[in-house]
Every structure is written in C-alpha cells, then in structure tokens.
Design an enzyme around this catalytic site. Structure first.
Site, PDB file in Angstrom:
ATOM      1  N   ARG A   9       0.845  -1.195   0.000  1.00 15.05           N
ATOM      2  CA  ARG A   9       0.000   0.000   0.000  1.00 15.05           C
ATOM      3  C   ARG A   9       0.884   1.250   0.000  1.00 15.05           C
ATOM      4  O   ARG A   9       1.979   1.265   0.558  1.00 15.05           O
ATOM      5  CB  ARG A   9      -0.919   0.015   1.224  1.00 15.05           C
ATOM      6  CG  ARG A   9      -1.916   1.174   1.167  1.00 15.05           C
ATOM      7  CD  ARG A   9      -2.767   1.281   2.411  1.00 15.05           C
ATOM      8  NE  ARG A   9      -3.510   2.543   2.366  1.00 15.05           N
ATOM      9  CZ  ARG A   9      -3.895   3.219   3.421  1.00 15.05           C
ATOM     10  NH1 ARG A   9      -3.595   2.778   4.639  1.00 15.05           N
ATOM     11  NH2 ARG A   9      -4.557   4.351   3.290  1.00 15.05           N
ATOM     12  N   HIS A  10       0.394   2.309  -0.604  1.00 13.88           N
ATOM     13  CA  HIS A  10       1.137   3.565  -0.701  1.00 13.88           C
ATOM     14  C   HIS A  10       1.357   4.215   0.669  1.00 13.88           C
ATOM     15  O   HIS A  10       0.704   3.866   1.664  1.00 13.88           O
ATOM     16  CB  HIS A  10       0.389   4.550  -1.612  1.00 13.88           C
ATOM     17  CG  HIS A  10      -0.960   4.944  -1.069  1.00 13.88           C
ATOM     18  ND1 HIS A  10      -1.131   5.860  -0.059  1.00 13.88           N
ATOM     19  CD2 HIS A  10      -2.206   4.536  -1.408  1.00 13.88           C
ATOM     20  CE1 HIS A  10      -2.408   6.016   0.206  1.00 13.88           C
ATOM     21  NE2 HIS A  10      -3.097   5.213  -0.593  1.00 13.88           N
ATOM     22  N   ARG A  59       0.274   8.885  -5.476  1.00 14.16           N
ATOM     23  CA  ARG A  59       0.642   8.406  -4.146  1.00 14.16           C
ATOM     24  C   ARG A  59       1.174   6.972  -4.202  1.00 14.16           C
ATOM     25  O   ARG A  59       2.074   6.608  -3.441  1.00 14.16           O
ATOM     26  CB  ARG A  59      -0.533   8.527  -3.183  1.00 14.16           C
ATOM     27  CG  ARG A  59      -1.819   7.793  -3.578  1.00 14.16           C
ATOM     28  CD  ARG A  59      -2.958   8.208  -2.644  1.00 14.16           C
ATOM     29  NE  ARG A  59      -4.218   7.507  -2.874  1.00 14.16           N
ATOM     30  CZ  ARG A  59      -5.154   7.890  -3.737  1.00 14.16           C
ATOM     31  NH1 ARG A  59      -4.950   8.976  -4.485  1.00 14.16           N
ATOM     32  NH2 ARG A  59      -6.293   7.231  -3.852  1.00 14.16           N
ATOM     33  N   GLU A  83      -7.401   2.851  -6.760  1.00 10.91           N
ATOM     34  CA  GLU A  83      -8.285   2.673  -5.620  1.00 10.91           C
ATOM     35  C   GLU A  83      -9.733   2.566  -6.067  1.00 10.91           C
ATOM     36  O   GLU A  83     -10.080   2.938  -7.203  1.00 10.91           O
ATOM     37  CB  GLU A  83      -8.116   3.847  -4.635  1.00 10.91           C
ATOM     38  CG  GLU A  83      -8.960   3.785  -3.365  1.00 10.91           C
ATOM     39  CD  GLU A  83      -8.696   2.554  -2.521  1.00 10.91           C
ATOM     40  OE1 GLU A  83      -9.068   1.443  -2.976  1.00 10.91           O
ATOM     41  OE2 GLU A  83      -8.156   2.704  -1.396  1.00 10.91           O
ATOM     42  N   HIS A 145      -3.526   0.510  -3.341  1.00  9.43           N
ATOM     43  CA  HIS A 145      -4.280   1.266  -2.343  1.00  9.43           C
ATOM     44  C   HIS A 145      -4.982   0.328  -1.376  1.00  9.43           C
ATOM     45  O   HIS A 145      -5.189  -0.856  -1.672  1.00  9.43           O
ATOM     46  CB  HIS A 145      -5.297   2.152  -3.053  1.00  9.43           C
ATOM     47  CG  HIS A 145      -4.698   2.988  -4.139  1.00  9.43           C
ATOM     48  ND1 HIS A 145      -4.275   4.284  -3.954  1.00  9.43           N
ATOM     49  CD2 HIS A 145      -4.420   2.680  -5.435  1.00  9.43           C
ATOM     50  CE1 HIS A 145      -3.776   4.755  -5.085  1.00  9.43           C
ATOM     51  NE2 HIS A 145      -3.849   3.796  -6.001  1.00  9.43           N
TER      52      HIS A 145
END
Length: 209
Positions: A9-10, A59, A83, A145
């Site tokens: 995940r970012h 991101r 996302e 995400h």
C-alpha cells in the site's frame, strides 16, 4: 519456490490523516508518506523483486518509484490497480459522509461509486496478468491502495464475499504477500512492515478496526 506477489500500500497522504475519501483523486504523499516509502523500499529491496507495477495515481507511483530506484527496476503503470472509485464521497471526511448519507455509509456504498465486487475482480485480474509475466520463482511487487488491495487479495484467495470482512485493512506502506501454489494462491503475510496501528484508508470502517 513459486511466484509471489508483494501487495504494497502507498505511503501516507494528508487526506489519510484528515480521513477524507481519496478514491480516484490524485493526492500526493505527505512528508511522512515519503519517509514511509523510503523505509519500505529499504526492507523490500532485500527480497530482490523481479518486477514492480503500480497504480497510476501519484501516491502509489511515488511509493513504487522509491523501491524501483533502490533495486534498479523501472515501474510499470496499470490503471487497474487504482483505488475504489468513491463517486460523490471523494474529498469528503468520514463524518461528512456519515452525516449526509447514513444508510449508504452503513453499507459503505458511495453514490455513483464503484461496487466492491467490481474492484475485487479488476485488481485480482490485473494481479494474475502481471504475475504471469514473471518467472516461476519470481517476485512481483504491486503498489496500490488500501481497499483495492484488500479486495483484490480476497478475490485471489477465492474467498466468498461474505468472508471478505475477515481480512483486515492495510496500513500505509505495509504489505501482504501472496504465493502461488498447486491449488491456487495463498496468503503468507498480511499487513506486515509496521507495528499494529490504526489503518486510515478508503476501505470500509470495520476493515480498519
């Protein structure tokens, strides 16, 4: 060994801190997020990734690039790792969403948003597609995400939708590891990389408890 997928995940964004639904909105990492990405890269580099692919949102892409620079790999982009689309909720805080759409909030279904089953299918399909491009013992890193990864993981594991809430959310710059076996994909690690801490993402509230 068999193929593995690291689902990363970012890093943190300001909207994560403010509990705003990000969805497809292209929000950058904040200062903490940049540091998280660098730390995650230093840990994951030791796994010697074969390939890195990222959501097209900055991101996630900036998080992926931190790892790519360290291991000398280019980062491929795939919009299928975006996302979950938040429709009318994007940019709003949890409190604003709960106040304006109490029934939809309880179901975590945004007006004009993307159904969870659609997200799970597109993310898992993309994971399988990219995993097919690495060697039998290769390691694919997917940078995406919170909600997208959790839902995609559930689909990869073949879990029925009613069991998806049993899989918790991912913290910023935490990761899960999937491994391909004779009977399909299995989960080796989940939400690794940090000590337990609150999860702030676009995922449904009970996934973050």
């Amino acid at each position: 060994m068999s193929r593995r997928i690291v689902c990363l995940r970012h890093g943190q964004t300001l909207w994560n801190v403010e509990q705003r639904f990000q969805g497809h909105s292209d929000i950058p990492l904040d200062e903490t997020g940049v540091a998280q990405a660098a730390r995650a890269a230093s840990l994951l580099a030791s796994l010697r990734p074969s390939m890195i692919v990222s959501s097209d949102l900055m991101r996630a892409n900036d998080t992926a690039l931190a790892l790519g620079r360290l291991v000398g790999l280019d980062v491929a982009i795939d919009k299928d790792f975006r996302e979950r689309g938040g429709g009318q909720w994007e940019g709003l805080t949890r409190a604003q969403i709960a106040s304006r759409w109490p029934e939809e909030y309880a179901a975590w279904e945004a007006p004009d948003g993307e159904p969870v089953t659609d997200v799970a299918a597109r993310v898992a399909t993309a994971m399988r597609r990219w995993a097919g491009r690495v060697d039998d013992d290769g390691l694919l890193v997917v940078v995406s995400h919170g909600a997208a990864l959790r839902l995609g993981i559930c689909e990869m594991l073949g879990l029925p939708e009613q069991l998806w809430p049993a899989v918790g959310g991912l913290g910023n710059c935490s990761w899960s590891v999937l491994q391909e076996g004779r009977k399909g994909w299995r989960l080796l690690e989940h939400n690794a990389g940090t000590l337990p801490e609150p999860v702030r993402s676009d995922d449904k509230p009970e996934a973050e408890a």
